[in-house]
Design a protein around this motif. Structure first.
Motif, PDB file in Angstrom:
ATOM      1  N   HIS A 107     -24.039  -7.774  -6.199  1.00 22.02           N
ATOM      2  CA  HIS A 107     -23.681  -9.186  -6.655  1.00 22.02           C
ATOM      3  C   HIS A 107     -24.073  -9.382  -8.026  1.00 22.02           C
ATOM      4  CE1 HIS A 107     -22.198  -9.406  -2.362  1.00 22.02           C
ATOM      5  NE2 HIS A 107     -21.285  -9.382  -3.034  1.00 22.02           N
ATOM      6  N   ILE A 108     -25.045  -8.554  -8.594  1.00 24.28           N
ATOM      7  CA  ILE A 108     -25.708  -9.082  -9.836  1.00 24.28           C
ATOM      8  C   ILE A 108     -24.671  -8.752 -11.063  1.00 24.28           C
ATOM      9  CG2 ILE A 108     -27.541  -8.908 -11.471  1.00 24.28           C
ATOM     10  CD1 ILE A 108     -29.347  -8.109  -8.870  1.00 24.28           C
ATOM     11  N   ALA A 109     -24.575  -9.750 -11.886  1.00 21.32           N
ATOM     12  CA  ALA A 109     -23.752  -9.385 -13.139  1.00 21.32           C
ATOM     13  C   ALA A 109     -24.579  -8.170 -13.874  1.00 21.32           C
ATOM     14  CB  ALA A 109     -23.789 -10.723 -13.767  1.00 21.32           C
ATOM     15  N   GLY A 110     -23.703  -7.466 -14.404  1.00 20.69           N
ATOM     16  CA  GLY A 110     -24.208  -6.207 -15.222  1.00 20.69           C
ATOM     17  C   GLY A 110     -24.578  -5.121 -14.444  1.00 20.69           C
ATOM     18  N   VAL A 111     -24.245  -5.036 -13.046  1.00 21.24           N
ATOM     19  CA  VAL A 111     -24.518  -3.956 -12.238  1.00 21.24           C
ATOM     20  C   VAL A 111     -23.206  -3.316 -12.009  1.00 21.24           C
ATOM     21  CG1 VAL A 111     -25.360  -3.021 -10.046  1.00 21.24           C
ATOM     22  CG2 VAL A 111     -26.810  -4.646 -11.117  1.00 21.24           C
ATOM     23  N   LYS A 112     -22.983  -2.083 -12.219  1.00 20.81           N
ATOM     24  CA  LYS A 112     -21.533  -1.495 -12.357  1.00 20.81           C
ATOM     25  C   LYS A 112     -21.571  -0.610 -10.916  1.00 20.81           C
ATOM     26  CE  LYS A 112     -19.077   2.191 -14.630  1.00 20.81           C
ATOM     27  NZ  LYS A 112     -19.144   2.776 -15.912  1.00 20.81           N
ATOM     28  N   ARG A 113     -22.539  -0.082 -10.211  1.00 19.56           N
ATOM     29  CA  ARG A 113     -22.474   0.735  -9.116  1.00 19.56           C
ATOM     30  C   ARG A 113     -23.858   0.780  -8.466  1.00 19.56           C
ATOM     31  NH1 ARG A 113     -20.941   6.993  -8.541  1.00 19.56           N
ATOM     32  NH2 ARG A 113     -22.558   7.092 -10.212  1.00 19.56           N
ATOM     33  N   VAL A 114     -23.775   0.467  -7.159  1.00 16.51           N
ATOM     34  CA  VAL A 114     -25.080   0.818  -6.169  1.00 16.51           C
ATOM     35  C   VAL A 114     -24.764   2.109  -5.464  1.00 16.51           C
ATOM     36  CG1 VAL A 114     -26.506  -0.315  -4.489  1.00 16.51           C
ATOM     37  CG2 VAL A 114     -25.387  -1.667  -6.112  1.00 16.51           C
ATOM     38  N   LEU A 115     -25.840   2.852  -5.590  1.00 15.14           N
ATOM     39  CA  LEU A 115     -25.990   4.101  -4.789  1.00 15.14           C
ATOM     40  C   LEU A 115     -26.955   4.042  -3.680  1.00 15.14           C
ATOM     41  CD1 LEU A 115     -25.915   6.268  -7.890  1.00 15.14           C
ATOM     42  CD2 LEU A 115     -23.984   5.834  -6.288  1.00 15.14           C
ATOM     43  N   TYR A 116     -26.412   3.815  -2.700  1.00 20.08           N
ATOM     44  CA  TYR A 116     -27.659   3.625  -1.269  1.00 20.08           C
ATOM     45  C   TYR A 116     -26.731   4.160  -0.012  1.00 20.08           C
ATOM     46  CZ  TYR A 116     -30.369   1.570   2.283  1.00 20.08           C
ATOM     47  OH  TYR A 116     -31.030   1.304   3.548  1.00 20.08           O
ATOM     48  N   PRO A 117     -27.317   5.231   0.667  1.00 21.80           N
ATOM     49  CA  PRO A 117     -26.552   5.802   1.718  1.00 21.80           C
ATOM     50  C   PRO A 117     -26.384   4.869   3.101  1.00 21.80           C
ATOM     51  CG  PRO A 117     -28.581   7.215   1.204  1.00 21.80           C
ATOM     52  CD  PRO A 117     -28.611   5.973   0.301  1.00 21.80           C
ATOM     53  N   GLY A 118     -27.038   3.720   3.176  1.00 18.77           N
ATOM     54  CA  GLY A 118     -26.964   2.933   3.945  1.00 18.77           C
ATOM     55  C   GLY A 118     -25.731   1.907   3.926  1.00 18.77           C
ATOM     56  N   LEU A 119     -25.254   1.804   2.831  1.00 17.29           N
ATOM     57  CA  LEU A 119     -24.025   1.077   2.611  1.00 17.29           C
ATOM     58  C   LEU A 119     -22.766   1.746   3.120  1.00 17.29           C
ATOM     59  CD1 LEU A 119     -24.396  -0.062  -1.373  1.00 17.29           C
ATOM     60  CD2 LEU A 119     -24.627  -1.380   0.758  1.00 17.29           C
ATOM     61  N   GLU A 120     -22.004   0.927   3.923  1.00 16.17           N
ATOM     62  CA  GLU A 120     -20.698   1.636   4.305  1.00 16.17           C
ATOM     63  C   GLU A 120     -19.798   2.388   3.322  1.00 16.17           C
ATOM     64  OE1 GLU A 120     -18.541  -1.480   6.979  1.00 16.17           O
ATOM     65  OE2 GLU A 120     -20.140  -1.525   7.941  1.00 16.17           O
ATOM     66  N   SER A 121     -19.964   1.805   2.180  1.00 15.02           N
ATOM     67  CA  SER A 121     -19.053   2.355   0.858  1.00 15.02           C
ATOM     68  C   SER A 121     -19.452   3.579   0.574  1.00 15.02           C
ATOM     69  CB  SER A 121     -19.117   1.418  -0.184  1.00 15.02           C
ATOM     70  OG  SER A 121     -20.112   1.322  -0.609  1.00 15.02           O
ATOM     71  N   SER A 122     -20.706   4.264   0.899  1.00 13.43           N
ATOM     72  CA  SER A 122     -21.165   5.298   0.541  1.00 13.43           C
ATOM     73  C   SER A 122     -20.803   6.380   1.361  1.00 13.43           C
ATOM     74  CB  SER A 122     -22.838   5.516   1.020  1.00 13.43           C
ATOM     75  OG  SER A 122     -23.210   6.686   0.731  1.00 13.43           O
TER      76      SER A 122
ATOM     77  N   PHE B 255     -29.035   2.007  -8.861  1.00 10.51           N
ATOM     78  CA  PHE B 255     -28.114   1.447  -9.221  1.00 10.51           C
ATOM     79  C   PHE B 255     -27.551   1.992 -10.588  1.00 10.51           C
ATOM     80  CE2 PHE B 255     -31.506  -1.112  -9.485  1.00 10.51           C
ATOM     81  CZ  PHE B 255     -31.407  -1.959 -10.957  1.00 10.51           C
ATOM     82  N   GLU B 256     -26.376   1.813 -11.106  1.00 15.94           N
ATOM     83  CA  GLU B 256     -25.801   1.968 -12.621  1.00 15.94           C
ATOM     84  C   GLU B 256     -25.574   0.685 -13.239  1.00 15.94           C
ATOM     85  OE1 GLU B 256     -22.130   4.482 -14.279  1.00 15.94           O
ATOM     86  OE2 GLU B 256     -22.616   4.657 -12.305  1.00 15.94           O
ATOM     87  N   LEU B 257     -25.964   0.577 -14.564  1.00 14.87           N
ATOM     88  CA  LEU B 257     -25.632  -0.679 -15.130  1.00 14.87           C
ATOM     89  C   LEU B 257     -24.301  -0.581 -15.769  1.00 14.87           C
ATOM     90  CD1 LEU B 257     -29.151  -1.523 -16.565  1.00 14.87           C
ATOM     91  CD2 LEU B 257     -28.181  -2.429 -14.695  1.00 14.87           C
ATOM     92  N   ALA B 258     -23.618  -1.533 -15.996  1.00 15.25           N
ATOM     93  CA  ALA B 258     -22.517  -1.674 -16.640  1.00 15.25           C
ATOM     94  C   ALA B 258     -22.855  -1.191 -18.228  1.00 15.25           C
ATOM     95  CB  ALA B 258     -22.004  -3.095 -16.841  1.00 15.25           C
ATOM     96  N   ASP B 259     -21.835  -0.711 -18.838  1.00 14.98           N
ATOM     97  CA  ASP B 259     -21.941  -0.288 -20.441  1.00 14.98           C
ATOM     98  C   ASP B 259     -22.559  -1.306 -21.119  1.00 14.98           C
ATOM     99  OD1 ASP B 259     -21.096   2.484 -19.456  1.00 14.98           O
ATOM    100  OD2 ASP B 259     -19.106   2.141 -20.065  1.00 14.98           O
ATOM    101  N   ASP B 260     -22.010  -2.411 -21.139  1.00  7.17           N
ATOM    102  CA  ASP B 260     -22.463  -3.642 -21.927  1.00  7.17           C
ATOM    103  C   ASP B 260     -22.987  -4.714 -21.146  1.00  7.17           C
ATOM    104  OD1 ASP B 260     -22.689  -5.290 -24.149  1.00  7.17           O
ATOM    105  OD2 ASP B 260     -20.728  -6.064 -23.927  1.00  7.17           O
TER     106      ASP B 260
END
Length: 57
Positions: free
Chosen positions: A5-20, A40-45
């Protein structure tokens, strides 16, 4: 605060997340505990997204 939920974070990589794609594997092989690895991957801008959030230690 959740990293997802942090502005500027594009994607979170964590195997514990249901989306993984590895979530089911983690549940069976690691007793559902996940791992201590989070990336985690930051947004391009990320300019102008506000102050850098405090990360608890």
């Amino acid at each position: 605060m959740k990293v997802t939920h942090i502005a500027g974070v594009k994607r979170v990589l964590y195997p514990g997340l249901e989306s993984s794609p590895y979530h089911e594997l983690v549940k069976t092989q690691m007793n559902g505990l996940g791992t201590g690895i989070l990336s985690f991957e930051l947004a391009d801008d990320v300019n102008g997204v506000g102050p850098r959030p405090e990360v608890p230690h």
